[in-house]
Design a protein around this motif. Structure first.
Motif, PDB file in Angstrom:
ATOM      1  N   VAL A 110      78.211  22.298   8.882  1.00 52.72           N
ATOM      2  CA  VAL A 110      77.708  23.538   8.740  1.00 52.72           C
ATOM      3  C   VAL A 110      78.720  24.501   8.131  1.00 52.72           C
ATOM      4  O   VAL A 110      79.736  24.663   8.802  1.00 52.72           O
ATOM      5  CB  VAL A 110      77.289  23.810  10.299  1.00 52.72           C
ATOM      6  CG1 VAL A 110      76.266  25.297  10.015  1.00 52.72           C
ATOM      7  CG2 VAL A 110      76.043  23.085  10.412  1.00 52.72           C
ATOM      8  N   SER A 132      74.476  30.458   4.089  1.00 50.30           N
ATOM      9  CA  SER A 132      74.570  29.555   5.072  1.00 50.30           C
ATOM     10  C   SER A 132      74.025  28.106   4.518  1.00 50.30           C
ATOM     11  O   SER A 132      73.131  28.091   3.934  1.00 50.30           O
ATOM     12  CB  SER A 132      73.766  29.807   6.404  1.00 50.30           C
ATOM     13  OG  SER A 132      73.937  28.806   7.351  1.00 50.30           O
ATOM     14  N   ARG A 148      73.961  23.575   5.610  1.00 49.63           N
ATOM     15  CA  ARG A 148      74.017  22.525   6.500  1.00 49.63           C
ATOM     16  C   ARG A 148      73.803  21.221   5.733  1.00 49.63           C
ATOM     17  O   ARG A 148      72.720  20.945   5.127  1.00 49.63           O
ATOM     18  CB  ARG A 148      72.712  22.722   7.393  1.00 49.63           C
ATOM     19  CG  ARG A 148      72.987  21.617   8.602  1.00 49.63           C
ATOM     20  CD  ARG A 148      71.643  21.822   9.688  1.00 49.63           C
ATOM     21  NE  ARG A 148      71.622  20.997  10.668  1.00 49.63           N
ATOM     22  CZ  ARG A 148      70.909  21.095  11.693  1.00 49.63           C
ATOM     23  NH1 ARG A 148      70.158  22.137  12.006  1.00 49.63           N
ATOM     24  NH2 ARG A 148      70.903  19.828  12.608  1.00 49.63           N
TER      25      ARG A 148
END
Length: 561
Positions: free
Chosen positions: A310, A375, A377
């Motif tokens: 992450v 972000s 992941r």
């Protein structure tokens, strides 16, 4: 001299009987009796009388003739085979003695120490004949008695006890020529026993052992080492072993079997992955049962592995962005020159007049406030199935060629023609994720996992034409519970940066400084987690009930019936 003549006479009668049997297949023999069945019965009676008189060679000839006259009567042939060894010993005692001595010398072998584990010491060299004779255990002769259990409360000599017990189960007992007649009376009492328990108990009571000759007939002999070597059947047995066992484990198992059962010969057939054993039936049966227990199937596990990455990024930019460059123009008239301004000039400030008119572009400023947030992941999920104590490897990705050596030199100026350049050498690198897991199952609820994970990617950089590969690798051992997630490795990466830009001198002013500068802050954080979750698919051998192996003692092994 009388004994020698008697032995020669018996040997001559044996030879005459063999010739008679050969002639019987080509011509019909006339007898004084009415039918072949009556002739065979008469010969059998003579054989019984010879056995009582102790003339084993005479009885062997009579039973042989009776078996040739009535081949369907298996009892005659069984009694003939039971007396064969004794008949040969009586006719050629000296030759039999040397044969027994040779068999005894072949039976002995060197006892290996536990640390002397090498293939040459543990496994014997097997011949092609041994391989061809190897067969399943079902090939050995077994008794097929009457079903059910019996109760016994008998008193008598050994022969009478054997006859009575055999008759109860629909069997028939024949005796070795050296088996004693009469003797001490023994009381034999047993409650609700099947034929195996009854015969084994009677073996212990009379110091005898049983050799199955046919489904209904067995021979009884005194339980001595010599008699077992002479009369007990020798069997070559092939036992398959799992391919998952390593060579070291197979050697340790074979060494254990050899030390416990004292097996005569044991070898490994690597072509079919079988362990081949050759010895007497009583030892081979116990060795096979022990070998199956030691090579029992191992526990299997299914392991879930997750590789989670992450990444968070937050960049903020605020402040005033003034112009820190100015343009100056001369706008006066000198020598009647023509005044021109570059195109695109705005916000022009003039100073002076006439011949000293000067123009300066006015400063421009912009107020900034920008924020960028990202972000990501990345999740790799895999499953690996492995046996306890065995390593399993799982790889997902590409094999990327990387040059390790090559010729990159320039061609000399005086060199003419084509210059030979050797081909480059390269290796393949496994890009992506690679997982190696070796489980060790401790029971139904816990196990130890030896986990080695690596994650390799191209960084986009190169050194001397060789690409740089980024590698993250974790190797650890963890004790985990069944069906529970456990994090075996983790990596945290945090970055904070702040930059200030503006006009020199004005950006650091106490009050008006923020009007002449801009500030940029950047925050990045990354997390890498590797988690495992095992699932037990089958129980380990120590959680499964093992089979009891009846072997007997070192001198009195239990003969399978």
């Amino acid at each position: 001299m009388a004994c020698l003549l008697r032995d020669l006479s018996r040997a001559g009668r044996l030879l005459a009987w063999a010739l008679a049997v050969a002639a019987f297949s080509f011509a019909q023999i006339s007898h004084d009796l009415d039918s072949p069945a009556e002739t065979a019965a008469a010969l059998a009676k003579k054989a019984k009388k010879a056995v009582k008189a102790g003339d084993t060679a005479e009885a062997y000839i009579y039973y042989s003739e009776a078996s040739a006259l009535q081949p369907k009567k298996r009892a005659y042939r069984a009694r003939m085979e039971a007396l064969q060894t004794r008949a040969i010993r009586q006719s050629k005692s000296s030759v039999a003695g040397s044969a027994v001595s040779k068999a005894g010398s072949e039976a002995g072998h060197h006892e290996l120490a536990p640390h002397e584990l090498s293939p040459e010491d543990v496994f014997d060299s097997l011949t092609a004949r041994d391989m061809a004779n190897a067969r399943p255990l079902e090939g050995a002769q077994r008794l097929k008695p009457r079903a059910g259990s019996q109760e016994f409360d008998l008193t008598g000599d050994a022969r009478s006890l054997w006859d009575t017990v055999a008759a109860r189960f629909g069997l028939e007992a024949v005796y070795d020529g050296d088996y004693p007649r009469g003797g001490e009376r023994v009381r034999f009492r047993l409650d609700r026993a099947d034929y195996r328990d009854a015969l084994h108990a009677l073996e212990a009571s009379t110091s005898s052992f049983v050799i199955p000759l046919s489904p209904r007939i067995f021979m009884v002999a005194k339980d001595t080492q010599t008699k077992r070597q002479q009369l007990e059947q020798t069997l070559t047995l092939a036992v398959p072993v799992p391919y998952s066992l390593t060579s070291q484990e197979l050697m340790e198992i074979a060494q254990t079997v050899r030390q416990i059962t004292d097996i005569q010969k044991i070898g490994l057939n690597s072509a079919t992955n079988q362990i081949v054993m050759r010895d007497r039936v009583s030892r081979v049966v116990a060795a096979q049962a022990l070998l199956r227990e030691l090579t029992a199937a191992r526990a299997e596990t299914l392991i879930d592995i997750e590789y989670l990455e992450v990444t968070d990024s937050d960049m903020v930019q605020f402040g005033v962005s003034p112009t820190n460059q100015f343009q100056v123009f001369y706008l006066g008239h000198f020598l009647n020159n023509a005044v021109t301004l570059p195109s695109g000039i705005t916000n022009l400030i003039t100073f002076g007049g006439g011949k000293t008119l000067i123009g300066i572009t006015a400063a421009e400023a912009q107020a900034l406030f920008n924020e960028t947030t990202s972000s990501s992941r990345l999740l790799y999920r895999s499953q690996v199935r492995a046996q306890s104590g065995q390593e399993a490897t799982f790889h997902v990705g590409d094999r990327y060629p990387v040059i390790t050596s090559g010729y990159f030199g320039a061609v000399p100026p005086n060199q003419q023609g084509q210059v030979y350049a050797p081909p480059p050498a390269f290796t393949f690198e496994d890009l992506g994720i690679e997982v190696k897991v070796k489980p060790f199952v401790h029971g139904a609820n816990e196990m130890t996992l030896s986990v080695e994970t690596s994650f390799e990617v191209l960084t986009g950089l190169a050194t001397n034409g060789i690409p740089v590969i980024g590698n993250r690798k974790v190797k650890t051992d963890a004790r985990v519970r069944n069906d529970e997630w456990t994090v075996v490795a983790g990596l945290t990466d945090s970055t904070r940066a702040k930059s200030i830009s503006g006009i020199w001198g004005f950006a650091d002013a106490p009050i008006l400084g923020p009007l002449f500068k801009q500030t940029t802050t950047n925050r990045e954080s990354g997390y890498v987690l590797i988690g495992v979750r095992p699932h037990l698919l089958s129980l380990p051998p120590d959680q499964i009930a093992t089979k009891t192996i009846a072997f007997g003692t070192e001198t009195r092994a239990i003969t399978p019936l």
